[in-house]
Design a protein around this motif. Sequence first.
Motif, PDB file in Angstrom:
ATOM      1  N   ASP A 194       0.821  -0.835  -0.084  1.00 50.50           N
ATOM      2  CA  ASP A 194       0.161  -0.088   0.041  1.00 50.50           C
ATOM      3  C   ASP A 194       0.803   1.071  -0.034  1.00 50.50           C
ATOM      4  N   ASN A 195       0.374   2.185  -0.678  1.00 45.93           N
ATOM      5  CA  ASN A 195       1.184   3.594  -0.505  1.00 45.93           C
ATOM      6  C   ASN A 195       2.381   3.528  -1.157  1.00 45.93           C
ATOM      7  N   VAL A 196       2.766   2.745  -1.841  1.00 44.28           N
ATOM      8  CA  VAL A 196       3.939   2.681  -2.633  1.00 44.28           C
ATOM      9  C   VAL A 196       4.227   3.827  -3.813  1.00 44.28           C
ATOM     10  N   ASP A 238       4.751  -1.730   1.924  1.00 45.78           N
ATOM     11  CA  ASP A 238       3.920  -0.643   2.176  1.00 45.78           C
ATOM     12  C   ASP A 238       4.951   0.691   2.435  1.00 45.78           C
ATOM     13  N   GLY A 239       4.443   1.905   1.970  1.00 43.09           N
ATOM     14  CA  GLY A 239       5.048   2.941   2.178  1.00 43.09           C
ATOM     15  C   GLY A 239       6.555   3.171   1.421  1.00 43.09           C
ATOM     16  N   VAL A 240       6.707   2.695   0.722  1.00 47.00           N
ATOM     17  CA  VAL A 240       8.178   2.406   0.284  1.00 47.00           C
ATOM     18  C   VAL A 240       8.206   3.857  -0.857  1.00 47.00           C
ATOM     19  N   LYS A 241       8.938   4.676  -0.783  1.00 52.85           N
ATOM     20  CA  LYS A 241       9.060   5.777  -1.648  1.00 52.85           C
ATOM     21  C   LYS A 241      10.236   5.404  -2.635  1.00 52.85           C
ATOM     22  N   ILE A 242       9.998   5.646  -3.898  1.00 56.26           N
ATOM     23  CA  ILE A 242      11.537   5.487  -4.880  1.00 56.26           C
ATOM     24  C   ILE A 242      11.152   6.643  -5.656  1.00 56.26           C
ATOM     25  N   ASP A 243      12.015   7.334  -5.662  1.00 55.50           N
ATOM     26  CA  ASP A 243      12.179   8.738  -6.564  1.00 55.50           C
ATOM     27  C   ASP A 243      12.341   8.563  -7.868  1.00 55.50           C
TER      28      ASP A 243
END
Lengths: 334, 334, 334
Positions: free
Chosen positions: B116-118, B134-139
């Motif tokens: 969720d919220n990737v 969940d919640g991983v942020k890949i720029d």
Amino acid sequence: MDQGDVQTGQNLQKQISKIAALDDATDSDITFIANPLFESKLQTTGAGAVLVPASLQEKCPSHSVAIVVKSPYAAYAKLTALFEPTQAYHQTVNPNLSDSLIHPTAILGNNLQLGDNVRIGAYSQIGDNCVIADGVKIDAQVNIQPNVVIGEGSLIAPHVYIGHDCVLGKHVSLHSHASIGNDGFGFAPRGSTDEAGWQKIHQLGRVILGDYVSVGSHTCIDRGALNDTVIGNHVIIDNLVQIAHNVKIGAGTAIAACVGIAGSTEIGKRCMIGGASGFAGHIKICDDVTITGMTMVTKSIHQPGVYSSGMPVMPNSLWKRAYINFKQLGKPKS
Amino acid sequence: MDQGDVQTGQNLQKQISKIAALDDATDSDITFIANPLFESKLQTTGAGAVLVPASLQEKCPSHSVAIVVKSPYAAYAKLTALFEPTQAYHQTVNPNLSDSLIHPTAILGNNLQLGDNVRIGAYSQIGDNCVIADGVKIDAQVNIQPNVVIGEGSLIAPHVYIGHDCVLGKHVSLHSHASIGNDGFGFAPRGSTDEAGWQKIHQLGRVILGDYVSVGSHTCIDRGALNDTVIGNHVIIDNLVQIAHNVKIGAGTAIAACVGIAGSTEIGKRCMIGGASGFAGHIKICDDVTITGMTMVTKSIHQPGVYSSGMPVMPNSLWKRAYINFKQLGKPKS
Amino acid sequence: MDQGDVQTGQNLQKQISKIAALDDATDSDITFIANPLFESKLQTTGAGAVLVPASLQEKCPSHSVAIVVKSPYAAYAKLTALFEPTQAYHQTVNPNLSDSLIHPTAILGNNLQLGDNVRIGAYSQIGDNCVIADGVKIDAQVNIQPNVVIGEGSLIAPHVYIGHDCVLGKHVSLHSHASIGNDGFGFAPRGSTDEAGWQKIHQLGRVILGDYVSVGSHTCIDRGALNDTVIGNHVIIDNLVQIAHNVKIGAGTAIAACVGIAGSTEIGKRCMIGGASGFAGHIKICDDVTITGMTMVTKSIHQPGVYSSGMPVMPNSLWKRAYINFKQLGKPKS
């Protein structure tokens, strides 16, 4: 392994799933013994198969297939290719590209010469007039400026930069973020005030990489000022190495990580350069020199051999005293 | 701050707009005193609020709100999160993506497991079979090869490369251009001539990063040869660090910038490694070792403590004489 | 070259195609003599034209046009701009963009202020609220976070990262993979166990680069913790340099490759920092200091001059003995 190099030792048959170290190997693993010092580990290994020199064949446990080779380390090296999954991965990254090896998002300049089976990954950009030979694989997000030549079978990892007019030989391997052909660090002072600044010297030379050169991640090889920066065939370079403009490296030399080589220095053939060593500019190192790690190379070396410098680690309390005594070494004798 | 940690000192109310150092702070700033040596600066600070230990509460000027905490430095660290603008920025970079956190230009492989919220930024590429929690942020402009696993809440900055099969724990932070899982520097010599070259040893291990690992910009962590390169939980690593294949780093260890660690070396838990230190390969450093900056660590260390090497800076004229005397140290005594 | 600086020496006319070194130059080349030590090379050069000081004009061979200048090196530096092909290359990389300088794949944030003749390459991303002045050239695959300001005429190479809120002056040059404004390495210990971990200190300062700053490939300049990291005008920095949070560098200073500067250290104006030197944190180096290569700068320097440290390279056998004697220096005198 070369033909004739291998002899099976026993009348066993094993299904091998991976390569493992002597201590870790189980019945479905193949292992190797590269150093006779580990003979005791050989006798107790659980490996299903072992690459051994003839001299140690008798020491293999009976449950292991002994595969006798001239150099177990070289045989292991060759064997790793069979277990490398990357090739398979690359084919599946872009499964929809069955009729093309060039990702549709790759931006190709004009007047390119692309060989057979050239692959170019997503979001890569190739400048005008580049010549890319057969079988070259350029991964995603690569930047190649105009007029670059890349020899056959070369592998270019993601985020690599190659400056204009650089030339790569055959089977060159550039790891992620390698930067080839940035400007050398050339500036002429404009005056003695701090606002006088520096006159940039445009760097008009190229970088030439020989065949089978390997360049590590984040390694920088700068373009020459007037002439070229030249890396010989079979030179292998680790990560985070700085090679300044107009450096020349002879064939077969190996350079470990974090080494810095200043401008116009020449290093001979078959040298071994330890990690984090530094080389002053405009010096010459002859062939067959080994430099141990963290050595400060301030002058030319004319005789093959092993060279070193640097102070060994010691407890901080000792070092603090040594620190004072080092300074005394610089004082004139009274 | 932990509950119960904070006590307001005076009956003042302040509107705080930013954090500032003791000397710089004005009435709309909050500051902190981490070192009792700065007590005099505390007495003259213009800050509207100050994080202080109980022992210094009385020294706060009357115009400042004294906030008493056990560790003002730790409290300051926590407070910085409230003033960090990045979160807001990230939400506005792609304002049109209200119904999706994946930028439409991101290229996703097959068989991904996305939590969720990737978030995945522009022009990033994710290989097949990756598992992103969940919640991983890949720029943007990130490259992740197949079969990578990334734990929840991790942050991957632009231009990062993660090689195939690597595993990242929870809340891992990779800064720009970090390269995880390039090939280790493994080659077997093919012969003694310079054109014999090197047999590449394909690197079959992975990189395993524990939970809460932080990796600096341009830092390289190479994949293992057969086994894995393993970085423990809560290890923090600065920029431009080289970690070679099969290195193991124990939990809680901090590594400053420009450090190089050669292959198969093991560093213990809670170590503090000063900047630009170098470690030979195949050595072991026990837990709770501090290495000061630019130290050359050539052998194993078995006792906790502080260790050092290196020569202090001195005027060049002294150094030139010392240089000669250093060499004498290596000559046999007559 | 400045007007009045040039005098033609002889009544010859030459067609010049490139710049070359004294030894290599042929009749279609121009060369220069920067060092009187090379006077003999001047007399035998095959160059069609030579940049010479008045004092050496008579030594030019008769087949060469002598161009008399105050500083042949500075004149050569200026001349390189005429032979630099990059400008032409950039115009042809995107031949279809005759009515736009912004590549259609570039992703632009909201509320940008773009000056005249701003170029932005393929697959670059610019965050919201950035201000990009006239004539700035941003190459492909660049990542610029929100609120960045870039002064006129600046050049940003591929794969560069610029963190949010950073400010670049006029005519700044960032080479490939430079990373400006990553988080400084700031963490507060949470406790003494290895699973206690580290509390991240969010880095709230910026990086400020002055006018005419040049930053090499893979160089990292971290954002400040509370205040800014500040690089003065005309500072030139080579590749793979680490500049930690809150460092300040004075105008006109030059920093060679592989240098590391720890947090909050201040370096003065017009300093020359040799390659692979290291600086401890929280120290001050005054103006006009030269540090030779690989020096370990552990304390402040208050007097202009040349400073050094480090042990010279020696044969390994001597070094092994010296190694033992170095340790003795740390032992208490009996």
